[in-house]
Design an enzyme around this catalytic site. Sequence first.
Site, mmCIF file in Angstrom:
data_model
loop_
_atom_site.group_PDB
_atom_site.id
_atom_site.type_symbol
_atom_site.label_atom_id
_atom_site.label_comp_id
_atom_site.label_asym_id
_atom_site.label_seq_id
_atom_site.Cartn_x
_atom_site.Cartn_y
_atom_site.Cartn_z
ATOM 1 N N GLU A 127 0.828 -1.210 0.000
ATOM 2 C CA GLU A 127 0.000 0.000 0.000
ATOM 3 C C GLU A 127 0.862 1.260 0.000
ATOM 4 O O GLU A 127 0.565 2.231 -0.699
ATOM 5 C CB GLU A 127 -0.924 -0.003 1.218
ATOM 6 C CG GLU A 127 -1.866 -1.178 1.321
ATOM 7 C CD GLU A 127 -2.867 -1.241 0.183
ATOM 8 O OE1 GLU A 127 -3.118 -0.188 -0.452
ATOM 9 O OE2 GLU A 127 -3.385 -2.328 -0.082
ATOM 10 N N ASP A 197 4.210 -4.443 -5.982
ATOM 11 C CA ASP A 197 4.773 -5.691 -5.457
ATOM 12 C C ASP A 197 6.294 -5.592 -5.363
ATOM 13 O O ASP A 197 6.900 -5.946 -4.342
ATOM 14 C CB ASP A 197 4.408 -6.865 -6.372
ATOM 15 C CG ASP A 197 2.946 -7.281 -6.268
ATOM 16 O OD1 ASP A 197 2.252 -6.764 -5.370
ATOM 17 O OD2 ASP A 197 2.505 -8.104 -7.085
#
Length: 481
Positions: A127, A197
């Site tokens: 996030e 990621d």
Amino acid sequence: MTVWLCLLLVPAPAARAAEELALPDIGSPSGNVLTPAEERRLGRAFMRSIRNSLPVIQDPLLSAYIQSLGARLTSANEDAVGNFEFFLINSPQINAFAGPGGYIGVYAGLITTTESESELASVVAHEVAHVSQKHLVRTYDAVNRMSLPAAAVAIAAVIIGAATDNADAAVAAATGIQAGMMQREINFTRSHEEEADSIGIKTLAAAGFDPTAMPVFFSRMGKASRLYDNGKLPEFLRTHPVTSNRIADAYGRAGDFPYQQRRDSLAYHLARERLRVMAFNNAAEGIAFYSKALADGRYRNEAAHRYGYALSLTAARRYAQADELLTGLLQKHPDQIEYVAAKAELEKLSGQAALGVETLKRGLSEHPGNYPLSIYYAQALLDLGRPREVKPILERQLDGRPDDTLLYKLLAQASGDAGDKTQGHQYLAEYYYHTGALNSAVMQLEIALKDRKLDYYESARMAARLKQIRTEKQDLEARDR
């Protein structure tokens, strides 16, 4: 993935609603349209809308833990500049989201489902990467045609619709804002997800967490999803699929960093058990769970399970048993803030409130300025009718937490109990404002301004604040017409 929700986390109906909604764009990728100050203002308005719509947890210990974890990760991400605020949502969903201005929400269900602190950190790091890489910052055209409060409500509406698996709620909340706007996709692109990621794994390694935790978590979620038919898939798994390619890519990226076997912090285990206790339907359920788990030796961390057992016993008014457990825990970790707070709460509930105050006072002497202990100490002093001692404690905390609703609520009580009704109304106005209750905030300031003892400067300051809140309220009302 929806722009304001990411990772595994968007239920399919809400994702479709998000695609149908024309969510206002909030800046350019270069950041040269929406200034940092404007993005912070949008973030604060967004957070007020979230507090008004979702069950944000106000537990001081849990808030301190998630903020500490988030701070560790942002400090390890060289692109994560500015202030970030991390908060918890009281829901069993495995979920997390990033909003404008660095506001990142984590659902209680995510923490209790993770099997290691590195797994939790992997979601939060993902996030943070969306924010640091400005994936949330899009073209400014739409926001340029609406007020900032209305834009914040539109963003929050999509999150709430996805969080509740209620696409209709998202549409209804945003209809007034979206009328006449061009339809557009608001999903994160595949490249955004891949970048989040990649940077998330890099952040994990830099922060001292296990970089393989992200693909391990992905893999576990993928395996769980295969246990259900699509029609019976639990809400937290009705998501954008965790593909085998994504898992493989994450393992490949993690392999670029040396393996780090990191022991979970005690604070992580204690936070998990505190959330577990909150989720039980009653104290008896908690007592049954912990007594059996401890008897069978089925636990990840024995001390944390004893802590959860003590909290459950305290809630059931079995104070002697709870005290025995807490005394043993404190002997091994006398400075552990969670144990100090639990001991003081036990003393208060068992009729020894003055003793509880002394316990918290000693804790603060060992940890000066500690946020959770300051809150519990202030609450204990208020319970004993000592409000004048409370205000300086809380006001010092407010300097570093200007949006903390719990501080405003306690300061309102302390001011009123100390006889300063006008200041009490001011603090209560700020509490209502930061929880999105603008009508109540206006009412409190109007009451405060009736005090004829106000000097010119204080009166002018309050009048300016009242004008600001009224303007925001009018912007939101205009949206609904």
